[in-house]
Structure formats: structure tokens, C-alpha cells
Design a protein around this motif. Structure first.
Motif, mmCIF file in Angstrom:
data_model
loop_
_atom_site.group_PDB
_atom_site.id
_atom_site.type_symbol
_atom_site.label_atom_id
_atom_site.label_comp_id
_atom_site.label_asym_id
_atom_site.label_seq_id
_atom_site.Cartn_x
_atom_site.Cartn_y
_atom_site.Cartn_z
ATOM 1 N N PHE A 82 0.854 -1.188 0.000
ATOM 2 C CA PHE A 82 0.000 0.000 0.000
ATOM 3 C C PHE A 82 0.892 1.240 0.000
ATOM 4 N N HIS A 83 0.428 2.248 -0.690
ATOM 5 C CA HIS A 83 1.214 3.462 -0.830
ATOM 6 C C HIS A 83 1.200 4.257 0.474
ATOM 7 N N ARG A 84 2.360 4.696 0.896
ATOM 8 C CA ARG A 84 2.486 5.497 2.114
ATOM 9 C C ARG A 84 3.367 6.706 1.816
ATOM 10 N N SER A 94 -0.611 -0.539 -3.908
ATOM 11 C CA SER A 94 0.461 -0.129 -4.835
ATOM 12 C C SER A 94 1.416 -1.266 -5.185
ATOM 13 N N GLY A 95 0.998 -2.500 -5.027
ATOM 14 C CA GLY A 95 1.884 -3.622 -5.356
ATOM 15 C C GLY A 95 2.045 -3.803 -6.855
ATOM 16 N N GLY A 96 3.276 -3.972 -7.299
ATOM 17 C CA GLY A 96 3.547 -4.161 -8.717
ATOM 18 C C GLY A 96 3.364 -5.604 -9.157
ATOM 19 N N ASN A 97 3.243 -5.797 -10.461
ATOM 20 C CA ASN A 97 3.120 -7.132 -11.033
ATOM 21 C C ASN A 97 4.491 -7.786 -11.176
ATOM 22 N N GLY A 98 4.497 -9.105 -11.171
ATOM 23 C CA GLY A 98 5.739 -9.839 -11.382
ATOM 24 C C GLY A 98 6.141 -9.856 -12.843
ATOM 25 N N GLY A 99 7.430 -9.954 -13.089
ATOM 26 C CA GLY A 99 7.927 -10.017 -14.459
ATOM 27 C C GLY A 99 7.688 -11.382 -15.085
ATOM 28 N N ASN A 129 10.278 -10.279 -9.031
ATOM 29 C CA ASN A 129 9.070 -10.053 -8.238
ATOM 30 C C ASN A 129 8.670 -8.579 -8.287
ATOM 31 N N GLY A 130 7.363 -8.338 -8.201
ATOM 32 C CA GLY A 130 6.879 -6.974 -8.116
ATOM 33 C C GLY A 130 7.212 -6.347 -6.769
ATOM 34 N N GLN A 131 7.241 -5.039 -6.717
ATOM 35 C CA GLN A 131 7.568 -4.314 -5.491
ATOM 36 C C GLN A 131 6.537 -3.216 -5.258
ATOM 37 N N GLY A 132 6.682 -2.544 -4.111
ATOM 38 C CA GLY A 132 5.764 -1.469 -3.781
ATOM 39 C C GLY A 132 5.894 -0.267 -4.702
ATOM 40 N N THR A 133 4.989 0.694 -4.500
ATOM 41 C CA THR A 133 4.915 1.911 -5.336
ATOM 42 C C THR A 133 4.792 1.562 -6.812
ATOM 43 N N TRP A 134 3.999 0.513 -7.103
ATOM 44 C CA TRP A 134 3.638 0.115 -8.468
ATOM 45 C C TRP A 134 4.849 -0.267 -9.327
ATOM 46 N N ARG A 284 -11.976 -2.302 -1.204
ATOM 47 C CA ARG A 284 -11.134 -1.144 -1.431
ATOM 48 C C ARG A 284 -9.717 -1.320 -0.906
ATOM 49 N N SER A 285 -9.513 -2.394 -0.161
ATOM 50 C CA SER A 285 -8.179 -2.620 0.413
ATOM 51 C C SER A 285 -7.783 -4.091 0.270
#
Length: 565
Positions: A82-84, A94-99, A129-134, A284-285
Motif C-alpha cells: 500500500f502506498h504510504r 500499490s503492489g507491482g506485477n511480477g515479471g 518479483n513486483g515491489q511497492g509503489t507500483w 477497497r483494500s
């Protein structure tokens, strides 16, 4: 010891520093003076290391059939985050997708002549792996398996015991013996990523249950499509030449691509999705994401259709196996036996030529390549003149070049390799198995020219036009030409060689593709005692270079003509 170190550091820091600077200055001046010598030495060492590496990769023994298990790269896991930021303690997901996992390709190349360099287990690069902030994960790089031109690729069926299990069968095997609740927990752990401390509460939410049902449905569809493809369209590739691949980014599995990588044989897995993918009006979460998919798993059979650059043809006991041992330094595992050239078990070896024209077998010229024991007096020869003027006897070699260069029996090929080609004692197994045919005859028989005529007729009966590939006649067992024996026998052998050369020039000339007459070279040798082999290897190298250049020119002209359509 501690006291001595303390004393040095306390009372002699400047002196130690001064001595160190002096030593560095002297070293720099020495390096400067010997810079060119050091550079040459380093280059020689590097090239030797490269040659040794190439030999360890499989250049010693020929391999024409191989079963390999290939797995595409696994997709990276999605991220549940989640974005902080300042003044925003509860931001959106805000989790990103995996490659995506790396694909696996097979590329034919003329630089290889054996399957020894191909690994039995190949796995593509996993996606990041995906990471935070999209932040999405990095896609896995494609993996290219390089095989010799002339390789046939077949996908083994699922019922073959050599076929590796796919990801679903492997998972089912790992779940055997577990309780239903444990199976469900392990299956969920293989498919889902949970936000910290929310794994237990997520599985009870309706949004997660709905997402899980959709995931299993997509998985069943993907499994059905892959099984159908394996049954209806299994991978089959006939890599008979290097071609410019068509530009088709949507090409299905096994079809060519123009990205320079080769033929696609295993797809990498899709990456997992981050928790923003599950954002809805009701949820929503979302505090969960999916893991990446496994890549394709295929088991392929690789088989060389083109066996060798040079093919040896000879009647039984002409010395083909002995010659092959002598040319490859004894590495070709031949069988000394009497069989015709159409045997179904050919033996192929790799001949490696050095910068100075020597070859691995030639480093120990004079070594007896035979199963029988002979007396030392039988291998003495005087080489002052005659057809073997450039060959040494066993005793001469052991006392001169071999010892001076550090070689002998049991040596290692420690010189820089310049050229290599493959040679087989039976080119008649498969059509176009060898672009150059070499006749091997027993020079000790009364009429070796009769054997050559028989071999030519047999080749034509086996495959019309195959005798036109003949380039050389090797007269094996021509020991008398080395000067051994009484003068009358030596003179008789020389007359026989002259008559053989006249017969080959008169009866064995062939017409090439341009219609020009080509005469065969006649080279007398003694494979048993490794005499006059350097001349034969030099001619073989010339034939191979000409054949490879002709193939390149033909492919180039074909490609140029296709541009007009």
C-alpha cells in the motif's frame, strides 16, 4: 607478535611508507619495461585457457543423440503493498506485477559439430518479483540453446517414461499423503502472496474466495490448452540449415522468429499480479496478490542428421578405425573389426588443428594405434627420402620434437586450436551425412585399385551421385614407403604407388556441380604408426573449408533471390 607489530607501527611509520613507495616505483618501472612481453604472455595464457575451456565443453567426444529437459522461466510474484507518504498514512494498493519468465529458444549454428555442449537440464531465467509503489518486476531474459546445423528436434510424448512431469503433475506428487486441509493450505501458498499478518483473515473473505475460483478456472483452461497442443502439435524441428527467420511476433510454439534467437520451444510463465488488480468497489483494500506461473516444461530428443564433415569409405580391414584413432589422438572410441561402410553404428571423432597445422593425434606421431603387440624392430624406419619425407619414425620423434615441445604419450593438447572438423568412418548411414568422401584402401594388398573401384560402385548403388563427393584416396598400411625393408621391396612399393596414382587419375576423376573435372588426391599413410597424417589432415581441412563456403554462398544466393518475390 602483538608487541612487534605495535612497535613497527609506532616507531617506523615513515620508514615503512618510504620502503613501500620505493617498491611500488621499482615495480612500475619493471612493468613498463616488460609491458609488451607481459601482454604477449597474458594473451597466450588467455588463448590457452579458452582452448581448454572449449575442450571441457565437450569437444573431446562426439555426441549425436541427446534427451534434454527444458523449463521456461517462472514468472515473478506479484506484490501486496500500500502506498504510504507524508500526510497519507492509508494510501491505495500499490503492489507491482511480477515479471514474465524467460522463454527458451533453439538456434542452429554451423559453429558446432556435436551435441556435447548442450546441457541435459535447461531452465529459463525467472522473472523478477513486483515491489511497492507500483514497481513491476523485470522480465526474464530469453535463453538460447545452440545446436549444430542438421539437428532434428522432437518432443517426447507424455506417456514416455523419460518425459519430465509438468507443474501440475509435480504438485500432485508433492501433495500425496497429506490431509485435505494441509493440501489446501499448500496449494494456496503456491498461488497467493498475502500482506503480512493477513493470510488467515484473507481466506475467509468473500473477495478472496471469488478471486480463487477465477484463478483455478484460468488454470484449468491453461492446462487443457497445453495438453491439447502437446497432442495435436508436438514440437518437431528439422534444423537443416541456418535461415533468416520470419518476422512474426505472434508465432505459436515451435515456429521461427526473426529476433535472432531461433525457434521457440518453451514459453516462460506469466508474472503474478499485484494487489491493485483486485481492487473493486466492494474491496477497497485488497491484501493479497498472486504468484507467478510456472513456465512450459518439455522434454526434447535431439538427434544429429548430418554426421560429419569428412566420411571414410573402405572395405573391411582397410584401417578406417585405426586411422580415426590416429587423427583424433585416440579419443574416438572405435571398434577394430571388419564391417562394411553401411554399418548402422558409425563412429565419429573430432579433429582439432592447431595454429601451426599440427593436430592432436599428430602430437604423438609414431605411437602405435593397434590392438596387437609388435616388436620394436618392426617400427624402425629411415625417412631420408620418399613419400614420407615429412614424417618421423617413433624413435626419432621421441628423441626430438615431441620431447622438445613437452609432448609425449599421455600428453594434453595444450596449443591454441585454430580449426576443427568431424570425421566418421561411415558416411553412408544418412543421405548427405558427409559433404566430402575419402576412400581408404589397404596398400599392402596386391591390387588396391580394385578395391577403390568396388567402393565407388557400392556408393552409387547406395545413393546415386554420392561418389561425386569423393575427394581423396588414402593408401593405408604403406609402411614400406618409409624406407623400411630391403631396397627391392621399397622400390616395388614405389612402383605400386605410381600405378595407383595413375589409376585414380584415369578412372576415379569426378565432375563437380559446375561440370568441371576434379581429380582425387592420393596420400600414402601409415595410420598404425601415425606417419604422413599431417598432409592428410591439411587436405581434409581444405575440403571442409571449401564445402562450408559453398554452403554459405548457396544460402546467400537463395536469400537474395527470395527478396525479389
Amino acid at each position: 607478535m602483538l608487541h612487534l607489530t605495535h612497535f613497527t607501527l609506532k616507531f617506523c611509520p615513515r620508514r615503512v611508507s618510504h620502503f613501500s613507495k620505493c617498491a611500488v616505483s621499482l615495480d612500475n618501472r619493471a612493468i613498463y619495461r616488460d609491458n609488451e612481453a607481459l601482454a604477449n604472455e597474458a594473451e597466450t595464457y588467455r588463448r590457452r585457457r579458452k582452448t581448454e575451456w572449449k575442450r571441457r565443453q565437450g569437444g573431446q567426444n562426439f555426441l549425436d543423440h541427446l534427451i534434454i529437459n527444458i523449463r521456461g522461466g517462472k514468472g515473478g510474484d506479484g506484490c501486496a503493498a500500500f502506498h504510504r507518504e507524508k500526510f497519507l498514512p492509508f494510501g491505495p494498493p500499490s503492489g507491482g506485477n511480477g515479471g514474465r519468465g524467460g522463454d527458451v529458444y533453439i538456434q542452429p549454428t554451423t559453429e558446432l559439430t556435436t551435441l556435447n555442449s548442450v546441457a541435459k537440464r535447461v531452465r529459463g531465467e525467472n522473472g523478477g518479483n513486483g515491489q511497492g509503489t507500483w514497481q513491476n518486476g523485470k522480465n526474464g531474459s530469453p535463453l538460447v540453446i545452440r545446436v549444430p546445423v542438421g539437428t532434428i528436434v522432437r518432443q517426447l510424448p507424455r506417456d514416455d517414461p523419460r518425459t519430465a512431469k509438468d507443474e501440475w503433475d509435480a504438485e500432485a506428487e508433492s501433495l500425496e499423503g497429506l490431509e485435505p486441509a494441509e493440501k489446501q493450505a499448500k496449494m494456496r501458498d503456491n498461488r497467493w502472496v498475502h500482506y503480512p499478518r493477513y493470510s488467515e483473515s484473507n481466506v475467509e473473505r468473500d473477495s478472496f474466495i471469488e478471486a480463487e475460483q477465477v484463478l483455478y478456472k484460468q488454470e484449468r483452461e491453461r492446462r487443457y490448452a497445453r495438453r491439447k497442443r502437446e497432442i495435436e502439435e508436438p514440437i518437431y524441428l528439422d534444423l537443416d540449415k541456418e535461415v533468416e527467420l520470419e518476422d512474426d511476433p505472434n508465432s505459436p510454439l515451435g515456429l521461427p522468429r526473426k529476433d535472432g534467437l531461433g525457434h521457440l520451444v518453451a514459453l516462460g510463465g506469466q508474472g503474478g499480479v499485484g494487489n491493485p488488480h483486485f481492487l473493486t468497489q466492494e474491496n477497497r483494500s485488497p491484501k493479497f496478490a498472486t504468484r507467478g506461473h510456472e513456465g512450459d516444461r518439455v522434454t526434447l530428443s535431439l538427434e544429429l542428421k548430418l554426421l560429419a564433415d569428412i566420411g571414410l569409405v573402405g572395405v573391411p580391414n582397410a584401417g578406417k578405425s585405426t586411422l580415426l584413432r590416429a587423427l583424433t589422438g585416440g579419443r574416438a572410441k572405435t571398434e577394430v573389426a571388419g564391417y562394411a561402410f553401411t554399418t548402422l553404428n558409425p563412429v565419429v571423432g573430432v579433429v582439432r588443428v592447431a595454429q601451426d597445422g599440427s593436430f592432436e593425434g599428430g602430437l604423438s606421431e609414431g605411437m602405435v594405434h593397434d590392438e596387437t603387440l609388435i616388436e620394436e624392430a618392426q617400427i624402425k624406419a629411415q625417412m631420408e627420402e620418399g613419400a614420407f619425407a615429412d614424417a618421423l619414425t617413433r624413435n626419432q620423434q621421441n628423441n626430438s620434437d615431441s620431447l622438445d615441445r613437452g609432448y609425449g604419450h599421455g600428453h594434453s593438447f595444450d596449443i591454441v586450436e585454430r580449426f576443427r572438423f568431424t570425421i566418421a568412418d561411415n558416411p553412408g548411414l544418412i543421405s548427405k551425412a558427409s559433404e566430402n568422401v575419402v576412400y581408404v584402401v589397404d596398400f599392402s594388398v596386391p591390387a588396391p585399385w580394385d578395391d577403390i573401384a568396388v567402393l565407388r560402385d557400392e556408393l552409387e548403388q547406395y545413393l546415386p551421385g554420392m561418389s561425386r563427393k569423393a575427394r581423396m584416396v588414402i593408401a593405408n598400411k604403406a609402411d614400406l614407403l618409409a624406407g623400411d625393408g630391403d631396397p627391392a621391396s621399397v622400390e616395388e612399393a614405389k612402383l605400386k604407388l605410381t600405378r595407383l596414382e595413375e589409376f585414380v587419375a584415369r578412372e576415379m576423376s569426378v565432375l563437380d556441380e559446375q561440370g568441371d573435372t576434379r581429380y582425387l588426391d592420393v596420400v600414402p599413410i601409415s595410420a598404425k604408426f601415425s606417419q604422413n597424417l599431417k598432409k592428410a589432415v591439411g587436405l581434409m581441412e581444405k575440403y571442409v573449408v571449401e564445402a562450408r563456403e559453398a554452403v554459405r554462398e548457396k544460402e546467400s544466393s537463395t536469400s537474395d533471390d527470395s527478396d525479389w518475390f
